[in-house]
Design a protein around this motif. Structure first.
Motif, PDB file in Angstrom:
ATOM      1  N   LYS A  26       0.827  -1.205   0.000  1.00  0.00           N
ATOM      2  CA  LYS A  26       0.000   0.000   0.000  1.00  0.00           C
ATOM      3  C   LYS A  26       0.863   1.258   0.000  1.00  0.00           C
ATOM      4  O   LYS A  26       2.034   1.226   0.319  1.00  0.00           O
ATOM      5  N   LYS A  27       0.220   2.380  -0.356  1.00  0.00           N
ATOM      6  CA  LYS A  27       0.971   3.634  -0.362  1.00  0.00           C
ATOM      7  C   LYS A  27       1.387   3.968   1.076  1.00  0.00           C
ATOM      8  O   LYS A  27       0.749   3.535   2.042  1.00  0.00           O
ATOM      9  N   PRO A  28       2.455   4.751   1.230  1.00  0.00           N
ATOM     10  CA  PRO A  28       2.964   5.057   2.572  1.00  0.00           C
ATOM     11  C   PRO A  28       1.916   5.756   3.440  1.00  0.00           C
ATOM     12  O   PRO A  28       1.122   6.564   2.954  1.00  0.00           O
ATOM     13  N   LYS A  29       1.938   5.441   4.710  1.00  0.00           N
ATOM     14  CA  LYS A  29       1.067   6.099   5.679  1.00  0.00           C
ATOM     15  C   LYS A  29       1.785   7.361   6.152  1.00  0.00           C
ATOM     16  O   LYS A  29       2.991   7.366   6.319  1.00  0.00           O
ATOM     17  N   ARG A  30       1.010   8.427   6.357  1.00  0.00           N
ATOM     18  CA  ARG A  30       1.603   9.708   6.746  1.00  0.00           C
ATOM     19  C   ARG A  30       1.720   9.848   8.259  1.00  0.00           C
ATOM     20  O   ARG A  30       0.796   9.517   8.993  1.00  0.00           O
ATOM     21  N   GLN A  31       2.870  10.345   8.682  1.00  0.00           N
ATOM     22  CA  GLN A  31       3.084  10.702  10.070  1.00  0.00           C
ATOM     23  C   GLN A  31       3.737  12.082  10.112  1.00  0.00           C
ATOM     24  O   GLN A  31       4.180  12.605   9.098  1.00  0.00           O
ATOM     25  N   ARG A  35      11.398   8.191   5.310  1.00  0.00           N
ATOM     26  CA  ARG A  35      10.565   6.989   5.335  1.00  0.00           C
ATOM     27  C   ARG A  35      11.181   5.957   6.256  1.00  0.00           C
ATOM     28  O   ARG A  35      12.403   5.885   6.390  1.00  0.00           O
ATOM     29  N   TRP A  81       0.899   9.578  14.272  1.00  0.00           N
ATOM     30  CA  TRP A  81      -0.132   9.683  13.241  1.00  0.00           C
ATOM     31  C   TRP A  81      -0.775  11.066  13.243  1.00  0.00           C
ATOM     32  O   TRP A  81      -0.922  11.692  14.295  1.00  0.00           O
ATOM     33  N   LYS A  93       7.394   0.786   9.836  1.00  0.00           N
ATOM     34  CA  LYS A  93       6.813   0.634  11.165  1.00  0.00           C
ATOM     35  C   LYS A  93       6.471  -0.834  11.344  1.00  0.00           C
ATOM     36  O   LYS A  93       5.638  -1.377  10.632  1.00  0.00           O
ATOM     37  N   CYS A 125       5.985   4.120   6.415  1.00  0.00           N
ATOM     38  CA  CYS A 125       5.501   5.427   6.879  1.00  0.00           C
ATOM     39  C   CYS A 125       6.383   6.526   6.299  1.00  0.00           C
ATOM     40  O   CYS A 125       7.601   6.397   6.241  1.00  0.00           O
ATOM     41  N   GLU A 126       5.722   7.575   5.853  1.00  0.00           N
ATOM     42  CA  GLU A 126       6.405   8.764   5.365  1.00  0.00           C
ATOM     43  C   GLU A 126       6.180   9.852   6.408  1.00  0.00           C
ATOM     44  O   GLU A 126       5.030  10.170   6.724  1.00  0.00           O
ATOM     45  N   ALA A 132       4.153  -1.483   8.031  1.00  0.00           N
ATOM     46  CA  ALA A 132       3.716  -0.421   7.125  1.00  0.00           C
ATOM     47  C   ALA A 132       4.872   0.513   6.815  1.00  0.00           C
ATOM     48  O   ALA A 132       5.694   0.807   7.682  1.00  0.00           O
TER      49      ALA A 132
END
Length: 166
Positions: free
Chosen positions: A26-31, A98, A63, A101, A111-112, A109
């Motif tokens: 999946k696309k990176p999750k934002r933090q 990046r 998050w 996690k 994370c970006e 995941a």
């Protein structure tokens, strides 16, 4: 984090999305994260905190919640994880990195993380995660050496240069 863990993390960042290994597709999750400095010149220090799971040194991050932008999340995470009250310096994120996690209950995941510079206004002795983490101020060069994520090391260097130029 062992040398093997670092190598695995680095290789995971280059995993091709079409591979059968689907946990990182999946696309990176934002933090959002905060680089909080105090002092100036050779006496400049960066705040690091320990992660809850492994105790490695990191900056406050987490998050982005509904209704927040990245800057607001950085301020909130800094309070919750480190007990610091601060304000974001103008100019948007000072950098981005990046990381993987690792989650035991769900798949890992990518994370970006957008990193914001925060001006320290107040440091408190009581804060939400005080029993789960340690916080400590380090000279910038020492902090860079303690952080495991190469991308974060680069962002810290860049943030320090921005501060020195200001």
């Amino acid at each position: 984090m062992t040398a093997f863990d670092r190598l695995k993390t680095l290789l995971d960042l280059f995993r091709h999305p079409g591979e059968t290994h689907g946990k990182l597709r999946k696309k990176p999750k934002r933090q959002s994260a905060a680089a909080v400095f105090r002092g100036s010149g050779d006496k400049c220090e960066l705040l690091l905190i320990t992660s809850r799971d492994t105790g490695r040194w990191i900056v406050p991050k987490g998050w982005i919640e509904d209704g927040e932008d990245g800057a607001e999340a950085a301020v909130r995470e800094t309070w919750e994880e480190a007990g610091l009250i601060g304000e974001v310096l103008p100019g948007g994120p000072v950098g981005r990195y990046r990381y993987i996690k690792q989650r035991t209950q769900r798949n890992d995941a990518v994370c970006e993380v957008d990193v914001y510079l925060l001006k320290l206004l107040e440091q408190r002795d009581l804060w939400p995660e005080r029993d789960e983490r340690r916080r400590k101020w380090f000279p910038v060069a020492t902090a860079i050496g303690l952080v495991a994520e190469d991308g974060l090391k680069t962002v810290i260097r860049d943030a320090f240069q921005v501060l020195r130029a200001a």
